[in-house]
Motif scaffolding. Structure first.
Motif, PDB file in Angstrom:
ATOM      1  N   HIS A  92      -2.121   6.289   0.897  1.00 46.59           N
ATOM      2  CA  HIS A  92      -1.933   6.648   2.305  1.00 46.59           C
ATOM      3  C   HIS A  92      -0.580   6.134   2.798  1.00 46.59           C
ATOM      4  O   HIS A  92       0.121   5.378   2.125  1.00 46.59           O
ATOM      5  CB  HIS A  92      -3.081   6.112   3.171  1.00 46.59           C
ATOM      6  N   ASP A  93      -0.251   6.588   3.998  1.00 47.09           N
ATOM      7  CA  ASP A  93       0.970   6.148   4.676  1.00 47.09           C
ATOM      8  C   ASP A  93       0.661   5.937   6.156  1.00 47.09           C
ATOM      9  O   ASP A  93       1.439   6.319   7.025  1.00 47.09           O
ATOM     10  CB  ASP A  93       2.087   7.191   4.478  1.00 47.09           C
ATOM     11  N   GLY A  96       3.168   5.134   8.843  1.00 46.03           N
ATOM     12  CA  GLY A  96       4.485   5.449   8.279  1.00 46.03           C
ATOM     13  C   GLY A  96       5.269   6.455   9.095  1.00 46.03           C
ATOM     14  O   GLY A  96       4.869   6.846  10.185  1.00 46.03           O
ATOM     15  N   TRP A 108       2.127  -2.427   7.206  1.00 43.95           N
ATOM     16  CA  TRP A 108       2.942  -2.143   6.013  1.00 43.95           C
ATOM     17  C   TRP A 108       2.268  -2.679   4.755  1.00 43.95           C
ATOM     18  O   TRP A 108       2.251  -2.020   3.707  1.00 43.95           O
ATOM     19  CB  TRP A 108       4.336  -2.736   6.165  1.00 43.95           C
ATOM     20  N   ILE A 111      -0.383  -0.402   3.229  1.00 43.32           N
ATOM     21  CA  ILE A 111       0.122   0.714   2.421  1.00 43.32           C
ATOM     22  C   ILE A 111       0.330   0.258   0.981  1.00 43.32           C
ATOM     23  O   ILE A 111      -0.064   0.936   0.023  1.00 43.32           O
ATOM     24  CB  ILE A 111       1.426   1.276   3.024  1.00 43.32           C
ATOM     25  N   ASN A 115      -1.674   1.847  -2.218  1.00 39.41           N
ATOM     26  CA  ASN A 115      -0.861   2.678  -3.103  1.00 39.41           C
ATOM     27  C   ASN A 115      -0.496   1.980  -4.409  1.00 39.41           C
ATOM     28  O   ASN A 115      -0.446   2.624  -5.464  1.00 39.41           O
ATOM     29  CB  ASN A 115       0.416   3.119  -2.388  1.00 39.41           C
ATOM     30  N   SER A 145       9.285  10.362  -3.152  1.00 42.53           N
ATOM     31  CA  SER A 145       9.716   9.172  -2.406  1.00 42.53           C
ATOM     32  C   SER A 145       9.895   7.973  -3.330  1.00 42.53           C
ATOM     33  O   SER A 145      10.458   6.956  -2.913  1.00 42.53           O
ATOM     34  CB  SER A 145       8.701   8.831  -1.309  1.00 42.53           C
ATOM     35  N   GLY A 153      10.700   5.536   6.044  1.00 45.31           N
ATOM     36  CA  GLY A 153       9.863   5.531   4.843  1.00 45.31           C
ATOM     37  C   GLY A 153      10.074   4.326   3.960  1.00 45.31           C
ATOM     38  O   GLY A 153       9.792   4.374   2.764  1.00 45.31           O
ATOM     39  N   TYR A 156       6.572   3.126   2.386  1.00 45.09           N
ATOM     40  CA  TYR A 156       5.983   4.147   1.519  1.00 45.09           C
ATOM     41  C   TYR A 156       6.853   4.357   0.281  1.00 45.09           C
ATOM     42  O   TYR A 156       6.339   4.422  -0.846  1.00 45.09           O
ATOM     43  CB  TYR A 156       5.811   5.459   2.285  1.00 45.09           C
ATOM     44  N   SER A 159       6.381   1.559  -2.073  1.00 44.78           N
ATOM     45  CA  SER A 159       5.125   1.655  -2.821  1.00 44.78           C
ATOM     46  C   SER A 159       5.245   2.645  -3.963  1.00 44.78           C
ATOM     47  O   SER A 159       4.739   2.400  -5.068  1.00 44.78           O
ATOM     48  CB  SER A 159       3.974   2.039  -1.877  1.00 44.78           C
ATOM     49  N   LYS A 160       5.912   3.748  -3.731  1.00 45.93           N
ATOM     50  CA  LYS A 160       5.998   4.767  -4.772  1.00 45.93           C
ATOM     51  C   LYS A 160       7.051   4.417  -5.832  1.00 45.93           C
ATOM     52  O   LYS A 160       6.906   4.818  -6.997  1.00 45.93           O
ATOM     53  CB  LYS A 160       6.271   6.139  -4.147  1.00 45.93           C
ATOM     54  N   ARG A 197      -1.783   9.728   8.517  1.00 53.46           N
ATOM     55  CA  ARG A 197      -0.618   8.885   8.849  1.00 53.46           C
ATOM     56  C   ARG A 197      -0.536   8.641  10.345  1.00 53.46           C
ATOM     57  O   ARG A 197      -0.314   7.522  10.802  1.00 53.46           O
ATOM     58  CB  ARG A 197       0.665   9.551   8.355  1.00 53.46           C
TER      59      ARG A 197
END
Length: 246
Positions: A92-93, A96, A108, A111, A115, A145, A153, A156, A159-160, A197
């Motif tokens: 999720h975000d 975000g 934050w 997230i 993730n 991302s 972002g 997020y 995290s990615k 979001r």
């Protein structure tokens, strides 16, 4: 070289109640796999599993809860525990698309908890049986991302980026076995993600509608199936999927 046959293979999909996860459940079932559909919303999972006894097992799972993930396999019927594949779509975000100072640290951190830590927890819960067999397939859901950053972002994207590093490192950890590890990195995909979001369906729809191009959940499910049905000697380590118009 023959496609890998998923018929009667057991595949766990975490985050199966909507969007990419739900589309992936449908594609796996069409391939003849036996699918454990896992997420928090049991009503949605039960709808997916309806009229599919023995083929689709709904399982309540909160990837942000260590107890929920650590007990996951024990809570499955014995005949469902020999998991060949795990597709980790949960993420999720919430909060975000906002400048860093516009949300508190806990928002934050949540997230990252879902993730990154959630992905790690699910993978850890299934890896021992794969290691014992010397074969299996883990698929993580990253994002474009994880390749770039953008205003609003920072968390997020962080995290990615972490999911990308984790997945690549995981693949190398098992490089001396037949355990395959794949990361799927979608571009903008129309799901319930934007609504969760912001908590605002109309804002989410406006966000998607103004995009020059969009992917659908089925597009990403197709990429996941491509990787999972590649010949057993082939590890599709990463697939980046963009809409044609970006």
């Amino acid at each position: 070289m023959e496609r890998f046959d998923l018929k009667d293979k057991i595949v766990l999909v975490a985050g199966a109640s909507s969007g990419i996860g739900a589309a992936t459940v449908e594609r796996l079932l069409a391939e003849g796999a036996r699918v454990i559909a896992a997420a928090r919303r049991m009503d949605r999972l039960q709808a997916l599993a309806k009229d599919r006894p023995g083929h689709c097992l709904p399982l309540q799972l909160d990837v942000a809860d260590p107890d929920s993930t650590s007990s996951m396999v024990e809570r499955m019927p014995e005949g469902w525990r020999n998991i060949h594949g795990a597709v980790v779509c949960a993420g999720h975000d919430v909060g975000g698309r906002a400048r860093f100072d516009q949300a508190d640290a806990e928002t934050w951190a949540n997230i990252i908890e879902t993730n990154v830590n959630g992905t790690i927890r699910v993978c850890r819960a299934v890896i021992d049986r794969m290691t014992a067999r010397g074969t299996g397939h883990i698929v993580t859901l990253g994002s474009v991302s994880g390749l770039i950053t953008y205003p609003g972002g920072s968390i997020y994207s962080a995290s990615k980026h972490a999911v990308r590093a984790f997945t690549d490192g995981l693949r190398k950890d098992y490089g001396d076995s037949d355990i395959r590890v794949t990361e799927i990195l979608p571009g903008l995909t129309r799901t319930e993600f934007a609504e969760s979001r912001w908590g605002d369906g109309s804002k989410a729809e406006a966000f998607y509608d103004k995009a020059p191009g969009l992917l659908e959940p089925e597009d990403i499910a197709s990429a996941i199936l491509y990787a999972m049905t590649a010949p057993e000697s082939v590890n599709v380590s990463q697939i980046v999927v963009h809409p044609t118009r970006v």
